[in-house]
Design an enzyme around this catalytic site. Structure first.
Site, PDB file in Angstrom:
ATOM      1  CG  ASN A 147      -0.341  -0.227   2.414  1.00  0.00           C
ATOM      2  OD1 ASN A 147       0.731  -0.732   2.549  1.00  0.00           O
ATOM      3  ND2 ASN A 147      -0.945   0.351   3.443  1.00  0.00           N
ATOM      4  N   PRO A 170      10.337  -5.734  -1.404  1.00  0.00           N
ATOM      5  CG  PRO A 170      10.438  -4.636  -3.474  1.00  0.00           C
ATOM      6  CD  PRO A 170      11.180  -5.723  -2.605  1.00  0.00           C
ATOM      7  CB  THR A 229       2.220 -12.012   6.716  1.00  0.00           C
ATOM      8  OG1 THR A 229       1.331 -12.434   5.695  1.00  0.00           O
ATOM      9  CG2 THR A 229       3.841 -12.111   6.101  1.00  0.00           C
ATOM     10  CD  GLU A 282       4.703  -0.698  12.674  1.00  0.00           C
ATOM     11  OE1 GLU A 282       3.715  -0.420  12.543  1.00  0.00           O
ATOM     12  OE2 GLU A 282       5.846   0.045  13.001  1.00  0.00           O
ATOM     13  CB  CYS A 299      -1.862  -0.419   8.252  1.00  0.00           C
ATOM     14  SG  CYS A 299      -0.943   0.936   8.342  1.00  0.00           S
ATOM     15  CD  GLU A 351       8.121   0.779  10.336  1.00  0.00           C
ATOM     16  OE1 GLU A 351       6.943   1.164   9.579  1.00  0.00           O
ATOM     17  OE2 GLU A 351       8.784   0.207   9.609  1.00  0.00           O
TER      18      GLU A 351
HETATM   19  P1  NAD Z   1       0.815  -9.858   3.186  1.00  0.00           P
HETATM   20  O1  NAD Z   1       0.673  -9.945   4.781  1.00  0.00           O
HETATM   21  O2  NAD Z   1       0.134 -10.563   2.454  1.00  0.00           O
HETATM   22  O3  NAD Z   1       2.344  -9.353   2.857  1.00  0.00           O
HETATM   23  C1  NAD Z   1       3.345  -8.439   3.230  1.00  0.00           C
HETATM   24  C2  NAD Z   1       4.633  -8.971   2.880  1.00  0.00           C
HETATM   25  O4  NAD Z   1       5.102 -10.123   3.523  1.00  0.00           O
HETATM   26  C3  NAD Z   1       4.746  -9.298   1.317  1.00  0.00           C
HETATM   27  O5  NAD Z   1       6.021  -8.535   0.807  1.00  0.00           O
HETATM   28  C4  NAD Z   1       4.728 -10.636   1.061  1.00  0.00           C
HETATM   29  O6  NAD Z   1       5.476 -11.171   0.103  1.00  0.00           O
HETATM   30  C5  NAD Z   1       5.354 -11.038   2.600  1.00  0.00           C
HETATM   31  N1  NAD Z   1       5.140 -12.501   3.071  1.00  0.00           N
HETATM   32  C6  NAD Z   1       4.213 -13.271   2.742  1.00  0.00           C
HETATM   33  N2  NAD Z   1       4.187 -14.285   3.631  1.00  0.00           N
HETATM   34  C7  NAD Z   1       5.490 -14.472   4.138  1.00  0.00           C
HETATM   35  C8  NAD Z   1       6.232 -15.264   4.779  1.00  0.00           C
HETATM   36  N3  NAD Z   1       5.717 -16.607   5.270  1.00  0.00           N
HETATM   37  N4  NAD Z   1       7.666 -14.875   5.228  1.00  0.00           N
HETATM   38  C9  NAD Z   1       8.040 -13.838   4.696  1.00  0.00           C
HETATM   39  N5  NAD Z   1       7.434 -12.810   4.131  1.00  0.00           N
HETATM   40  C10 NAD Z   1       6.100 -13.324   3.539  1.00  0.00           C
HETATM   41  O7  NAD Z   1       0.256  -8.109   3.274  1.00  0.00           O
HETATM   42  P2  NAD Z   1      -0.060  -7.313   2.164  1.00  0.00           P
HETATM   43  O8  NAD Z   1      -1.360  -7.743   1.515  1.00  0.00           O
HETATM   44  O9  NAD Z   1       0.853  -6.957   1.389  1.00  0.00           O
HETATM   45  O10 NAD Z   1      -0.553  -5.764   2.746  1.00  0.00           O
HETATM   46  C11 NAD Z   1      -1.571  -5.604   3.692  1.00  0.00           C
HETATM   47  C12 NAD Z   1      -1.619  -5.778   5.147  1.00  0.00           C
HETATM   48  O11 NAD Z   1      -0.464  -4.963   5.478  1.00  0.00           O
HETATM   49  C13 NAD Z   1      -2.803  -5.247   5.805  1.00  0.00           C
HETATM   50  O12 NAD Z   1      -2.899  -6.146   6.782  1.00  0.00           O
HETATM   51  C14 NAD Z   1      -2.299  -3.945   6.523  1.00  0.00           C
HETATM   52  O13 NAD Z   1      -3.069  -3.552   7.441  1.00  0.00           O
HETATM   53  C15 NAD Z   1      -0.904  -4.194   6.653  1.00  0.00           C
HETATM   54  N6  NAD Z   1       0.008  -2.958   6.632  1.00  0.00           N
HETATM   55  C16 NAD Z   1       0.252  -2.484   7.982  1.00  0.00           C
HETATM   56  C17 NAD Z   1       1.107  -1.357   8.024  1.00  0.00           C
HETATM   57  C18 NAD Z   1       1.553  -0.898   9.673  1.00  0.00           C
HETATM   58  O14 NAD Z   1       2.393  -0.020   9.245  1.00  0.00           O
HETATM   59  N7  NAD Z   1       0.926  -1.509  10.563  1.00  0.00           N
HETATM   60  C19 NAD Z   1       1.241  -0.477   6.983  1.00  0.00           C
HETATM   61  C20 NAD Z   1       0.744  -0.982   5.893  1.00  0.00           C
HETATM   62  C21 NAD Z   1       0.177  -2.261   5.648  1.00  0.00           C
END
Ligand code: NAD
Length: 487
Positions: A153, A177, A232, A250, A284, A461
């Site tokens: 995002n 990324p 994740t 995060e 998020c 952060e």
């Molecule tokens: P996601 O959890 O599907 O993926 C996040 C990242 O983790 C990706 O780069 C993915 O390739 C990687 N990943 C997935 N499985 C993994 C594993 N087993 N080991 C290591 N890496 C792995 O999330 P998304 O769909 O990309 O993003 C949306 C989510 O992120 C939402 O839940 C949102 O709330 C959260 N988010 C949180 C913040 C924050 O600062 N708290 C900021 C932005 C987004």
């Protein structure tokens, strides 16, 4: 192709390709068009990136903090000079309107480099502890090689929010990324080299959920910082814990915004709209459960409906567009399924709920949607939707709304709108969240710590607090006399 980078990865100061890795297609969300083809990192690429970071970190950590700071401040300057180009790339990568990316994405990344570049000259100071004759001192030292893993995002912002404090503290980073938005981080790596960072201190490798674990479990990695979903987070924190690595998590949220009957209604509506519709709702910290006092519910909903229906949806590259598409078809389908559940479980659809007629073509557009009469047990009030879907819930009593706002596994953010300042502070004091706002919402300047509690994660952060998560204390006891032993 429109946005094809020189190669998929950036390691040891240069672009690197390995076509043996699985193909990652970068899709422009406004048209569905493939704008770049990259490859996920193979184990050999992961090894190369970590090796390069490990080697570079030793030299980087030997620089004075002020010298490291100069590089980061220079990177910030270059990012600001190239803000338009970086914002256009971010728009292609995510589908977010240029109106947003030009003020919120590379700019916030540059803020991060500038802030940590500025404070680092003094932020690594230790302390001196008198012990009567003997004495001790502490040093704040880097952790070593950090792995950063990003969500889709805020791709450039996340690449900088992790990179800036990690580098300022003297670590090297390997950043992965999201596979959905692979482009922006490569530019950040390029800019750091141009700013004078040694080769290898900031590496980018592409990959997905298969690649992430290779990075997380690598024995030369000291810390993992993830931005992603709670499921994740559980996996990554678990894998890191099995090797006792440092972690920052995060994660997601289902944050409450509480609007009392004495609030400035238009201001509260602005907060709720910012906290549900910015970045097409893909933020998020969004306040997706909007608790509105019954006494002002009708006024709140009617003005909210008018303002929501006036949002300009369309081509993200048009400066007038206020809302672009969702990042992917899969994400739109997920959000549409939540909208269907909202309807099926009896929430009142105030506006939206479908695909806008105003846009044509293959883009992943969706209408900004408001549900009213949402109850705590409905799926849309319990699960993170991660799209432009606002749930409005009614309340009458302060203690009741606090209990209901806290009745969630998440604890990322929360907001309160009221004219009564004692109530504002009393309520935020009881809300369980890491980042809270009074009479505004979703503002995250680099000066303030950002992060979650409960299942939304841990670590912070931004602000000087972030440095504590990218360094550790070393204590040195200095014996001034003869060493004595009872033997
Ligand atoms: P996601 O959890 O599907 O993926 C996040 C990242 O983790 C990706 O780069 C993915 O390739 C990687 N990943 C997935 N499985 C993994 C594993 N087993 N080991 C290591 N890496 C792995 O999330 P998304 O769909 O990309 O993003 C949306 C989510 O992120 C939402 O839940 C949102 O709330 C959260 N988010 C949180 C913040 C924050 O600062 N708290 C900021 C932005 C987004």
């Amino acid at each position: 192709m429109k946005a094809q980078p020189q190669a998929s990865h950036f390691i040891d100061g240069e672009y690197v390709e390995d076509t043996a890795g699985t193909v990652i297609e970068s899709i422009y969300p406004a048209t569905g068009e493939v704008i770049a083809r990259l490859h996920a990192a193979t184990p050999a690429i992961v090894e190369k990136a970590i090796h390069s970071a490990k080697r570079a970190q030793k030299e980087w950590a030997s620089w004075s903090p002020a010298a490291r700071g100069r590089v980061l401040k220079k990177a910030a300057e270059i990012m600001r000079e190239r803000n338009r180009e970086l914002s256009e790339l971010e728009t292609l990568d995510t589908g977010k309107p240029i109106q947003e990316t030009i003020v919120a994405d590379p700019t916030s990344g540059a803020d991060s480099f500038e802030f940590f570049g500025g404070i680092i000259a003094t932020a690594m100071n230790g302390s001196q502890i008198p012990l009567g004759g003997d004495w001790a001192y502490t040093k704040r030292v880097p952790l070593g090689v950090v792995v950063g893993i990003g969500a889709w995002n805020y791709p450039q912002q996340i690449a900088c929010w992790k990179g800036a404090p990690a580098l300022a503290a003297g670590n090297a980073i390997v950043f992965k990324p999201s596979e959905v938005t692979p482009l922006g981080a490569l530019k950040i790596a390029e800019i750091l080299i141009e700013a004078g960072a040694p080769k290898g201190v900031y590496n980018v490798v592409q990959g997905d959920r298969e690649t992430g674990p290779l990075l997380v479990s690598h024995p030369d990695v000291a810390k993992v910082s993830l931005t992603g979903s709670v499921p994740t987070g559980r996996k990554v924190a678990g894998a890191a814990a099995s090797q006792l690595k440092h972690v920052t998590m995060e994660l997601g949220g289902k944050s409450p915004i509480v609007v009392f009957d004495d609030a400035d209604i238009d201001s509260a509506i602005s907060g709720a709209m910012l906290g549900n519709f910015y970045s097409t709702g893909q933020v998020c910290s969004n306040g997706t459960r909007v608790f509105v006092h019954k006494a002002i519910k009708e006024t709140f909903l009617s003005r909210l409906k008018t303002r929501t229906e006036a949002i300009v949806i369309g081509d993200p590259q048009d400066e007038a567009t206020q809302m672009g598409p969702m990042v992917s078809l899969a994400q739109r389908e997920k959000v549409m399924s939540y909208i269907d559940k909202g309807k099926a479980e009896g929430a009142t659809l105030v506006t939206g709920g479908g695909i806008p007629n105003s846009v044509t073509g293959e883009g992943f557009y969706i209408q900004p949607t408001v549900f009213a009469d949402v109850t705590d047990d409905m799926t849309i009030a319990r699960e993170e939707i991660f799209g432009p879907v606002m749930c409005v819930l009614d309340f009458e009593d302060e203690a009741e709304v606090i209990a209901r706002a806290n009745a969630t596994e998440f604890g990322l953010s929360a907001g309160v709108f009221t004219a009564d300042f004692s109530r504002a502070h009393r309520v935020v004091d009881q809300l369980e969240a890491g980042t809270l706002w009074i009479n505004t919402y979703n503002l995250c300047p680099v000066e303030i710590p950002f992060g979650g509690s409960k299942q939304s994660g841990f670590g912070r952060e931004n602000s000087a607090a972030a440095l504590e998560h990218y360094s550790e204390l070393k204590t040195v006891y200095v014996g001034m006399g003869k060493c004595e032993a009872p033997y």
